[in-house]
Scaffold this active site. Structure first.
Site, short mmCIF file in Angstrom:
data_model
loop_
_atom_site.label_atom_id
_atom_site.label_comp_id
_atom_site.label_asym_id
_atom_site.label_seq_id
_atom_site.Cartn_x
_atom_site.Cartn_y
_atom_site.Cartn_z
N ASP A 1 -9.96 -5.70 -3.60
CA ASP A 1 -9.40 -4.58 -2.84
C ASP A 1 -10.23 -3.33 -3.11
O ASP A 1 -10.38 -2.91 -4.26
CB ASP A 1 -7.95 -4.36 -3.27
N HIS B 1 -7.38 -5.93 0.37
CA HIS B 1 -6.21 -5.14 0.76
C HIS B 1 -5.50 -5.77 1.95
O HIS B 1 -4.27 -5.85 1.98
CB HIS B 1 -6.66 -3.71 1.09
N SER C 1 0.82 -1.20 0.00
CA SER C 1 0.00 0.00 0.00
C SER C 1 0.87 1.26 0.00
O SER C 1 1.57 1.54 -0.96
CB SER C 1 -0.95 -0.04 1.21
#
Length: 436
Positions: A372, A404, A197
């Site tokens: 996600d 995610h 991320s």
């Protein structure tokens, strides 16, 4: 500087252990409250079948049998970063790895996260533990503003000036200090990098900025990007959608100009925020992970989510959250937007400057979760297209049945063998292990 913790008894004698005890009750409360959200039902604080939840890195690594070291380095702008290192496999003795020339890998966490996330899953499914058991010298970064990086040479977390940062500062200062420290400590010219991320976002920024690109291109042998949050315009994460329409001044008025979601005793989660979320979110009474990042929480292992959320959130700055909100309104990879007048003062142009993908030379792999909500496949494919337009650095792209958080809390980890294969191919592992 170094703090080796060979076992849990040694760790209990350190100041860090005392701090952990002070924060334990608060973090457990947060963990159990998120558990209720995930299960869609109200639970008493002590009703979890998981028992006491750990609150920091050592309480995950040491009981599992992994010798752990804590290191400190200071950025050029004076922020003190705490790094963790697992230099050996499970139950490996210190003498067998102290001077070993194992290939080094740096794992860098995402937004509001910390080094802890890499080892919350089962040992054979946690990326951090898996790499250690496969013969790597595993390093875990922490960025300014999380629970491990709240002090500096100029000011600390209790000074509002400390919180004047975004992910750009992490790319410019934190990554530079961390990578330099690891290469100097290990004596290795290059290391591998795995980001998640925001951990991907800051490496892409460092590789696509003329101020840092040469250094990063010379010291990273492979960049594996898990759920890379470079573009998030199509995200459906409700925590960002809540603030998408707010202006910078409104966000500052709502939260202040300091910390965001920093755990006690350094900070607290804003009651005003939680009240707003509870009244406006359809997920809070049901599936909590959907608030942040995952479309289908059924893909996650509930027990692992509970464990993960005893370490999350770990904190950042309000300004950094504002920078993330800006990203939801743009499909451009550019620097922080202060508004035309201030942009002109800072950048010399009314619009923030763009990052330059043509500077990216490091072999790069991208792995994305199909469900996600924060870094959705549509945005990840745009990133792939933009990279391929300017450079031939992209060596791998794949989408997996995951969200995610799935890179940390999935019961199935189909991406892990691919991570190991890429690292083996590009991190010179075979050459280094042959020299031992």
């Amino acid at each position: 500087s170094e703090q080796p913790y060979k076992n849990m008894e040694e760790y209990k004698k350190t100041p860090d252990a005392g701090l952990a005890e002070k924060t334990q009750e608060f973090l457990n409360t947060i963990g159990y409250s998120f558990t209720s959200m995930f299960q869609g039902e109200k639970k008493d604080k002590g009703s979890s079948s998981q028992g006491p939840l750990s609150s920091n890195f050592e309480e995950l690594s040491l009981p599992a049998g992994y010798a752990t070291e804590a290191h400190y380095t200071t950025t050029d702008d004076g922020v003190i970063l705490k790094l963790y290192r697992i230099p050996g496999a499970k139950d490996e003795k210190p003498a067998s790895y102290r001077n070993a020339n194992k290939p080094a890998v740096l794992l860098q966490h995402g937004l509001l996260d910390s080094a802890d996330g890499w080892i919350v899953n089962e040992e054979d499914k946690s990326i951090g533990f898996a790499l250690a058991n496969c013969g790597y010298d595993v390093w875990f970064g922490n960025c300014r503003g999380n629970k491990y990086c709240l002090y500096g040479t100029h000011q600390n977390y209790d000074n509002s000036a400390f919180w004047n940062f975004t992910w750009e500062d992490m790319a410019k200062y934190d990554l530079t200090a961390t990578v330099n420290f690891i290469t100097e400590y290990t004596g290795q010219d290059k290391i591998a990098y795995v980001g998640h991320s925001q951990g991907c976002l800051i490496m892409f920024a460092a590789l696509a900025d003329a101020a840092t690109a040469a250094l990063m291109n010379s010291k990273i042998n492979i960049f594996i990007a898990l759920a890379p949050a470079v573009y998030i315009k199509h995200n459906r994460a409700e925590i960002l959608e809540t603030f998408k329409s707010m202006k910078l001044t409104e966000i500052m008025e709502f939260f202040g100009s300091g910390s965001f979601f920093v755990p006690a005793p350094y900070g607290t989660i804003s009651p005003k925020l939680m009240a707003s979320m509870c009244s406006g979110s359809k997920y809070l009474s049901g599936k909590g992970p959907s608030l942040v990042s995952d479309m289908d929480p059924s893909l996650l292992d509930e027990k692992k989510v509970i464990k993960y959320l005893s370490h999350f959130p770990s904190g950042t700055s309000v300004k950094n959250m504002t920078a993330w909100v800006q990203k939801t309104n743009s499909n451009k990879f550019r620097k922080f937007d202060y508004g035309p007048r201030k942009n002109l003062q800072i950048y010399g142009t009314e619009e923030p400057p763009l990052y330059d993908f043509s500077l990216l030379k490091v072999p790069t792999a991208i792995m994305v979760g199909e469900s996600d909500m924060l870094v959705c496949p549509q945005d990840a494919r745009l990133l792939r297209t933009d990279i391929e337009q300017f450079t031939d650095a992209l060596i791998y792209y794949s989408e997996y049945k995951s969200g995610h958080l799935g890179f940390f809390a999935n019961d199935e980890v189909p991406f892990l063998p691919h991570i190991l294969e890429l690292l083996s191919q590009y991190s010179n592992q075979e050459e280094q292990l042959a020299s031992l």
